[in-house]
Design a protein around this motif. Structure first.
Motif, PDB file in Angstrom:
ATOM      1  N   ASN A  59       0.909  -1.371  -0.091  1.00 39.36           N
ATOM      2  CA  ASN A  59       0.152  -0.085   0.070  1.00 39.36           C
ATOM      3  C   ASN A  59       0.809   1.203   0.202  1.00 39.36           C
ATOM      4  O   ASN A  59       1.445   1.636   0.965  1.00 39.36           O
ATOM      5  N   PRO A 103      -6.027   8.446   8.074  1.00 40.65           N
ATOM      6  CA  PRO A 103      -5.947   7.216   8.489  1.00 40.65           C
ATOM      7  C   PRO A 103      -4.864   6.755   9.130  1.00 40.65           C
ATOM      8  O   PRO A 103      -3.758   6.844   8.721  1.00 40.65           O
ATOM      9  N   ASN A 105      -2.078   4.346  10.952  1.00 43.41           N
ATOM     10  CA  ASN A 105      -1.385   2.934  10.749  1.00 43.41           C
ATOM     11  C   ASN A 105      -1.746   2.256   9.447  1.00 43.41           C
ATOM     12  O   ASN A 105      -2.234   1.004   9.340  1.00 43.41           O
ATOM     13  N   HIS A 106      -1.869   3.101   8.290  1.00 44.84           N
ATOM     14  CA  HIS A 106      -2.455   2.659   6.894  1.00 44.84           C
ATOM     15  C   HIS A 106      -1.749   2.331   5.986  1.00 44.84           C
ATOM     16  O   HIS A 106      -1.753   1.633   4.835  1.00 44.84           O
ATOM     17  N   LYS A 134       2.067   2.276   8.647  1.00 45.88           N
ATOM     18  CA  LYS A 134       1.808   0.899   9.404  1.00 45.88           C
ATOM     19  C   LYS A 134       3.082   0.808  10.068  1.00 45.88           C
ATOM     20  O   LYS A 134       4.334   1.365  10.032  1.00 45.88           O
TER      21      LYS A 134
END
Length: 234
Positions: A59, A103, A105-106, A134
């Motif tokens: 991500n 957001p 820890n994304h 994250k």
């Protein structure tokens, strides 16, 4: 391709660089050399990202667009784009200085090039980048060193800061932990002269660009890893 040809014609025919005489009050380009070719800072940015492309996976987040994520990413599962305004590519409308808009820890990898110098509260913004990642995620950031101001960005949101390797080490170390950061710089006195004048990277030799003098940083690069236990719950 046509744009590249026109830039080459401008460099070679219309306004070639006269290195023997740069005693002038106006630069060759006021847009970092974009109108002549590749700006020197972009040359170094791409070197940095290419050297760390193994970290650009899963991500991946970028500011305003996903060009570098797509060019250098490996095994990317999602291309995320952060901007304060909505847009076609924007997947996260938020502000790095406002945790409520982000957001937690994304993100596995956050590519953040030449951004923190345009944010007045840059330390909060760096903490915002940490908040987005994250545990184990990596921030790949570049910071402006010796370079022009951006007239466009000054009008849009401001152009506030220039950094040094020492200031980058201190501020990113405070947020990510000194053991989790790697700070480097790219540039030399000739490269600094080129970007101040708006001379493109194509007008310098590879040897000239590759010579590194830490006293003359065009950009500072940051590789910062969020500790694997560092879950943000602000």
């Amino acid at each position: 391709m046509l744009r590249k040809i026109l830039r080459r014609l401008k460099r070679n025919i219309i306004s070639p660089v006269s290195w023997e005489s740069l005693r002038r009050l106006e630069p060759l380009s006021t847009t970092f050399g974009f109108d002549r070719g590749t700006p020197v800072d972009r040359y170094y940015i791409e070197q940095f990202l290419s050297a760390n492309k193994h970290l650009i996976h899963s991500n991946v987040l970028e500011i305003a667009e996903s060009n570098y994520s797509r060019k250098f990413g490996e095994n990317v599962s999602r291309f995320e784009v952060l901007h304060v305004q909505p847009g076609k590519q924007v997947t996260i409308q938020g502000d790095l200085t406002n945790y409520a808009s982000l957001p937690a820890n994304h993100i596995d990898c956050f590519i953040c090039t030449q951004t923190f110098n345009f944010i007045y509260d840059f330390k909060t913004a760096i903490a915002g980048a940490h908040y987005l990642l994250k545990p184990g995620g990596v921030l790949l950031a570049t910071l402006a060193g010796i370079t022009q101001l951006s007239a466009y960005d000054m009008k849009q949101w401001g152009d506030y800061w220039r950094f040094t390797p020492q200031s980058a080490t201190k501020v990113f170390g405070e947020i990510f932990g000194e053991e989790n950061i790697e700070i480097t710089s790219y540039g030399n006195v000739l490269a600094c002269t080129a970007i101040l004048q708006g001379i493109a990277a194509e007008e310098l030799s590879v040897a000239e660009l590759q010579h590194n003098d830490p006293v003359y940083p065009v950009i500072i690069t940051v590789k910062a890893k969020k500790a694997s236990h560092g879950i943000d719950q602000r």
